[in-house]
Design a protein around this motif. Structure first.
Motif, PDB file in Angstrom:
ATOM      1  N   LEU A  45       0.969  -1.242  -0.061  1.00  0.00           N
ATOM      2  CA  LEU A  45       0.134  -0.056  -0.021  1.00  0.00           C
ATOM      3  C   LEU A  45       0.835   1.357   0.048  1.00  0.00           C
ATOM      4  O   LEU A  45       0.470   2.382  -0.561  1.00  0.00           O
ATOM      5  N   ALA A  46       2.072   1.097   0.767  1.00  0.00           N
ATOM      6  CA  ALA A  46       2.739   2.478   0.981  1.00  0.00           C
ATOM      7  C   ALA A  46       3.452   2.740  -0.587  1.00  0.00           C
ATOM      8  O   ALA A  46       3.676   3.806  -0.942  1.00  0.00           O
ATOM      9  N   ILE A  47       3.809   1.606  -1.184  1.00  0.00           N
ATOM     10  CA  ILE A  47       4.572   1.657  -2.715  1.00  0.00           C
ATOM     11  C   ILE A  47       3.410   2.293  -3.445  1.00  0.00           C
ATOM     12  O   ILE A  47       3.636   3.266  -4.461  1.00  0.00           O
ATOM     13  N   GLN A  48       2.166   1.845  -3.299  1.00  0.00           N
ATOM     14  CA  GLN A  48       1.255   2.321  -4.131  1.00  0.00           C
ATOM     15  C   GLN A  48       0.881   3.795  -3.985  1.00  0.00           C
ATOM     16  O   GLN A  48       0.745   4.495  -5.074  1.00  0.00           O
ATOM     17  N   PHE A  49       0.860   4.012  -2.519  1.00  0.00           N
ATOM     18  CA  PHE A  49       0.680   5.619  -2.325  1.00  0.00           C
ATOM     19  C   PHE A  49       1.932   6.347  -2.971  1.00  0.00           C
ATOM     20  O   PHE A  49       1.289   7.421  -3.454  1.00  0.00           O
ATOM     21  N   ALA A  50       3.050   5.891  -2.562  1.00  0.00           N
ATOM     22  CA  ALA A  50       4.222   6.635  -3.211  1.00  0.00           C
ATOM     23  C   ALA A  50       4.114   6.879  -4.678  1.00  0.00           C
ATOM     24  O   ALA A  50       4.312   8.041  -5.237  1.00  0.00           O
ATOM     25  N   ALA A  51       3.597   6.049  -5.315  1.00  0.00           N
ATOM     26  CA  ALA A  51       3.642   6.006  -6.752  1.00  0.00           C
ATOM     27  C   ALA A  51       2.520   6.800  -7.330  1.00  0.00           C
ATOM     28  O   ALA A  51       2.572   7.601  -8.327  1.00  0.00           O
ATOM     29  N   ILE A  52       1.230   6.829  -6.440  1.00  0.00           N
ATOM     30  CA  ILE A  52       0.368   7.990  -6.892  1.00  0.00           C
ATOM     31  C   ILE A  52       0.883   9.333  -6.786  1.00  0.00           C
ATOM     32  O   ILE A  52       0.585  10.234  -7.435  1.00  0.00           O
ATOM     33  N   ILE A  53       1.644   9.579  -5.353  1.00  0.00           N
ATOM     34  CA  ILE A  53       2.052  10.945  -5.209  1.00  0.00           C
ATOM     35  C   ILE A  53       3.068  11.235  -6.359  1.00  0.00           C
ATOM     36  O   ILE A  53       2.990  12.395  -6.862  1.00  0.00           O
ATOM     37  N   LEU A  54       3.765  10.218  -6.782  1.00  0.00           N
ATOM     38  CA  LEU A  54       5.087  10.662  -7.860  1.00  0.00           C
ATOM     39  C   LEU A  54       4.206  11.076  -9.148  1.00  0.00           C
ATOM     40  O   LEU A  54       4.613  12.080  -9.721  1.00  0.00           O
ATOM     41  N   VAL A  55       3.129  10.159  -9.635  1.00  0.00           N
ATOM     42  CA  VAL A  55       2.353  10.610 -10.639  1.00  0.00           C
ATOM     43  C   VAL A  55       1.791  12.032 -10.744  1.00  0.00           C
ATOM     44  O   VAL A  55       1.934  12.870 -11.533  1.00  0.00           O
ATOM     45  N   LEU A  56       1.326  12.313  -9.296  1.00  0.00           N
ATOM     46  CA  LEU A  56       0.648  13.646  -9.334  1.00  0.00           C
ATOM     47  C   LEU A  56       1.727  14.690  -9.333  1.00  0.00           C
ATOM     48  O   LEU A  56       1.508  15.679  -9.840  1.00  0.00           O
ATOM     49  N   PHE A  57       2.810  14.279  -8.649  1.00  0.00           N
ATOM     50  CA  PHE A  57       3.791  15.401  -8.619  1.00  0.00           C
ATOM     51  C   PHE A  57       4.403  15.560 -10.042  1.00  0.00           C
ATOM     52  O   PHE A  57       4.821  16.861 -10.423  1.00  0.00           O
ATOM     53  N   ALA A  58       4.620  14.581 -10.648  1.00  0.00           N
ATOM     54  CA  ALA A  58       4.941  14.591 -12.163  1.00  0.00           C
ATOM     55  C   ALA A  58       3.894  15.464 -12.949  1.00  0.00           C
ATOM     56  O   ALA A  58       4.286  16.320 -13.967  1.00  0.00           O
ATOM     57  N   LEU A  59       2.554  15.037 -12.822  1.00  0.00           N
ATOM     58  CA  LEU A  59       1.693  15.858 -13.637  1.00  0.00           C
ATOM     59  C   LEU A  59       1.765  17.548 -13.386  1.00  0.00           C
ATOM     60  O   LEU A  59       1.750  18.470 -14.089  1.00  0.00           O
ATOM     61  N   LEU A  60       2.015  17.741 -12.044  1.00  0.00           N
ATOM     62  CA  LEU A  60       2.247  19.121 -11.418  1.00  0.00           C
ATOM     63  C   LEU A  60       3.408  19.777 -11.917  1.00  0.00           C
ATOM     64  O   LEU A  60       3.319  20.810 -12.686  1.00  0.00           O
ATOM     65  N   GLY A  61       4.511  18.974 -12.069  1.00  0.00           N
ATOM     66  CA  GLY A  61       5.650  19.706 -12.663  1.00  0.00           C
ATOM     67  C   GLY A  61       5.579  19.970 -14.166  1.00  0.00           C
ATOM     68  O   GLY A  61       5.942  20.778 -14.565  1.00  0.00           O
ATOM     69  N   VAL A  62       4.743  18.948 -14.755  1.00  0.00           N
ATOM     70  CA  VAL A  62       4.409  19.137 -16.103  1.00  0.00           C
ATOM     71  C   VAL A  62       3.755  20.546 -16.300  1.00  0.00           C
ATOM     72  O   VAL A  62       4.335  21.443 -17.362  1.00  0.00           O
ATOM     73  N   VAL A  63       2.824  20.824 -15.625  1.00  0.00           N
ATOM     74  CA  VAL A  63       2.051  21.971 -15.649  1.00  0.00           C
ATOM     75  C   VAL A  63       2.986  23.116 -15.254  1.00  0.00           C
ATOM     76  O   VAL A  63       3.000  24.241 -16.050  1.00  0.00           O
ATOM     77  N   ILE A  64       3.685  23.098 -14.186  1.00  0.00           N
ATOM     78  CA  ILE A  64       4.321  24.091 -13.773  1.00  0.00           C
ATOM     79  C   ILE A  64       5.618  24.582 -14.926  1.00  0.00           C
ATOM     80  O   ILE A  64       5.797  25.820 -15.354  1.00  0.00           O
ATOM     81  N   VAL A  65       6.332  23.683 -15.529  1.00  0.00           N
ATOM     82  CA  VAL A  65       7.272  23.771 -16.566  1.00  0.00           C
ATOM     83  C   VAL A  65       6.632  24.403 -17.722  1.00  0.00           C
ATOM     84  O   VAL A  65       7.283  25.470 -18.296  1.00  0.00           O
ATOM     85  N   ALA A  66       5.292  24.141 -18.042  1.00  0.00           N
ATOM     86  CA  ALA A  66       4.756  24.624 -19.187  1.00  0.00           C
ATOM     87  C   ALA A  66       4.070  26.020 -18.891  1.00  0.00           C
ATOM     88  O   ALA A  66       4.656  26.846 -19.922  1.00  0.00           O
ATOM     89  N   VAL A  67       3.902  26.246 -17.738  1.00  0.00           N
ATOM     90  CA  VAL A  67       3.565  27.790 -17.592  1.00  0.00           C
ATOM     91  C   VAL A  67       4.636  28.641 -17.561  1.00  0.00           C
ATOM     92  O   VAL A  67       4.513  29.698 -18.009  1.00  0.00           O
ATOM     93  N   VAL A  68       5.894  27.997 -16.862  1.00  0.00           N
ATOM     94  CA  VAL A  68       7.071  28.880 -16.881  1.00  0.00           C
ATOM     95  C   VAL A  68       7.498  29.290 -18.042  1.00  0.00           C
ATOM     96  O   VAL A  68       8.173  30.170 -18.478  1.00  0.00           O
ATOM     97  N   SER A  69       7.590  28.185 -19.131  1.00  0.00           N
ATOM     98  CA  SER A  69       8.102  28.238 -20.245  1.00  0.00           C
ATOM     99  C   SER A  69       7.443  29.187 -21.147  1.00  0.00           C
ATOM    100  O   SER A  69       7.988  29.959 -22.085  1.00  0.00           O
ATOM    101  N   ALA A  70       5.957  28.957 -20.877  1.00  0.00           N
ATOM    102  CA  ALA A  70       5.143  30.100 -21.787  1.00  0.00           C
ATOM    103  C   ALA A  70       5.474  31.402 -21.346  1.00  0.00           C
ATOM    104  O   ALA A  70       5.319  32.453 -22.204  1.00  0.00           O
ATOM    105  N   GLY A  71       5.614  31.546 -19.921  1.00  0.00           N
ATOM    106  CA  GLY A  71       5.887  32.846 -19.739  1.00  0.00           C
ATOM    107  C   GLY A  71       7.208  33.554 -20.022  1.00  0.00           C
ATOM    108  O   GLY A  71       7.309  34.698 -20.382  1.00  0.00           O
ATOM    109  N   GLN A  72       8.191  32.371 -19.988  1.00  0.00           N
ATOM    110  CA  GLN A  72       9.286  33.161 -20.696  1.00  0.00           C
ATOM    111  C   GLN A  72       9.492  33.243 -21.978  1.00  0.00           C
ATOM    112  O   GLN A  72       9.997  34.451 -22.432  1.00  0.00           O
ATOM    113  N   SER A  73       8.579  32.463 -22.882  1.00  0.00           N
ATOM    114  CA  SER A  73       8.585  32.796 -24.191  1.00  0.00           C
ATOM    115  C   SER A  73       7.856  34.341 -24.559  1.00  0.00           C
ATOM    116  O   SER A  73       8.154  34.832 -25.441  1.00  0.00           O
TER     117      SER A  73
END
Length: 416
Positions: free
Chosen positions: A16-44
């Motif tokens: 259960l802990a591994i599954q919970f950590a995997a979910i957190i990583l996936v959510l964090f990755a999605l959040l990171g993609v959104v943040i990087v996309a927003v920052v890149s768009a702002g830089q552009s």
């Protein structure tokens, strides 16, 4: 809890802990993609605004520090004091690849203004080429700092994600163990009960089977003529005692998730015929006729005792609610073996659905029972469990004899 139970709890908590950590990583990755996309768009957008703010610059002396400029006079224009022999002005320190002479030639020839990203000297530049006051002006804005900022942001997000995953794993293990301990204790109590029931039931059932066999031997060896009903009753007693012992073993296996019953080829038609013969006495007492038919190869892979228990439960339910007749049909349909048990009773309630296979549920109208038996609503629930364990499906409908109830079981055909 025993040591084995504690190991199971720890293992389940880790999963259960591994599954919970995997979910957190996936959510964090999605959040990171959104943040990087927003920052890149702002830089552009910031780079484009910088070029737009420099739209009036037509001299290298007027250019801000972060801009590289090349000014090319159009044909017929005079040369300034800072121009080279061709009249071209350029910022000092231009990297290899700048200026973009092809873009300058196209714009000088009357082409539209151009904006593009050029790689020069190992760095990207957002470059704009346009005509201003009789000159072709090419302004380049270095994107190196923006790329470095994006890289630092990604590294920070990765480190944060790893830390969050480790923290989530530790918290997940702690919470999972606390949440699962009551369930594990309940399972331990259930297993102790099963073990105690096994110990208490096996001995008397073994003695009962031995005494029944001894009685049958004495009846057969008796010098006097024994009435046929008595001899038949003794044979049935031996068979029933053996079946009861097998059912106890099957129930113990079904109750313990750590064990699986060995599968073997089982002729469902033969099992149905045996159940039909065993049910005749009770069916006749209720004035019900029970028949069974078998068509084609109806062999399935499974536990014979479990499958017999399944058919007994279905037939028992049908006999309890039948008006006068119960029909058991076994047939091969493509890759499935189909068992249908039909009766001419009142059928199932119209809105019963899958509720008939729930524990302590009753979706049939009560009928008179000469044996005075109490119904607990467990028979069809046990049927559903056995069918699921064998990879099949079970349904109930009112398309039986004369509109009565019908239970249909589909099991994968097979011999191994």
């Amino acid at each position: 809890m025993t040591t084995a139970d504690d190991r199971e709890v720890r293992s389940a908590s880790r999963r259960l802990a591994i599954q919970f950590a995997a979910i957190i990583l996936v959510l964090f990755a999605l959040l990171g993609v959104v943040i990087v996309a927003v920052v890149s768009a702002g830089q552009s957008e910031a780079a484009k605004r910088t070029l737009a703010d420099a739209s009036m610059v037509d001299s290298v002396h007027d250019a801000p520090r972060d801009l590289l400029i090349t000014v090319v006079p159009l044909p017929g224009a005079g040369h300034g004091p800072d121009d080279d022999q061709s009249g071209v002005q350029s910022s000092t320190g231009l990297p290899d690849g700048l200026p973009d002479e092809q873009a300058i030639d196209r714009v000088a020839a009357g082409g539209d203004p151009e904006t593009s990203t050029i790689t020069a000297g190992g760095q990207d530049y957002l470059t704009q080429t346009d005509v201003r006051r009789g000159k072709v002006v090419q302004i380049s804005y270095g994107l190196g700092e923006q790329r470095e900022e994006i890289t630092r942001l990604i590294v920070a997000l990765v480190i944060s994600g790893v830390i969050a995953a480790i923290a989530a794993s530790l918290v997940g293990v702690f919470i999972a163990r606390r949440a699962m301990r009551p369930l594990a204790e309940s399972l331990a109590i259930q297993r102790r009960f099963v073990a105690d029931a096994s110990h208490e039931l096996r001995t008397p059932l073994t003695l009962l089977s031995m005494r029944a066999q001894l009685l049958r031997r004495r009846v057969r060896d008796a010098g006097t003529s024994i009435p046929s009903p008595v001899s038949t009753g003794v044979d049935e007693l031996v068979d029933d005692s053996k079946a009861l012992a097998e059912i106890v073993e099957d129930l113990l296996t079904a109750a313990d998730p750590r064990q699986d019953a060995a599968k073997e080829p089982v002729d469902l038609g033969e099992v149905a015929a045996a159940v039909t013969a065993a049910t005749q006495a009770r069916a006749q007492a209720r004035g019900v006729e029970v028949e069974s038919t078998s068509t084609g190869d109806v062999t399935v892979a499974g536990a014979a005792v479990s499958l017999r228990r399944m058919i007994v439960a279905i037939v028992d339910n049908a006999v309890d609610h039948a008006g006068s007749r119960v029909l058991i049909e076994c047939a091969r349909e493509r890759d499935d073996v189909v068992l249908r048990v039909s009766d001419d009773g009142p059928g199932f309630a119209p809105d019963s659905g899958t509720r008939v296979f729930e524990r302590f549920a009753s979706a049939r109208a009560q009928t008179g029972d000469t044996a005075g038996r109490r119904h607990y609503g467990l028979g069809l629930a046990l049927v559903s469990e056995v069918v699921t364990r064998h990879g099949g499906t079970v349904t109930a409908a009112n398309d039986g004899l004369d509109g009565g109830g019908r239970v249909t079981v589909r099991l994968p055909a097979g011999t191994t």
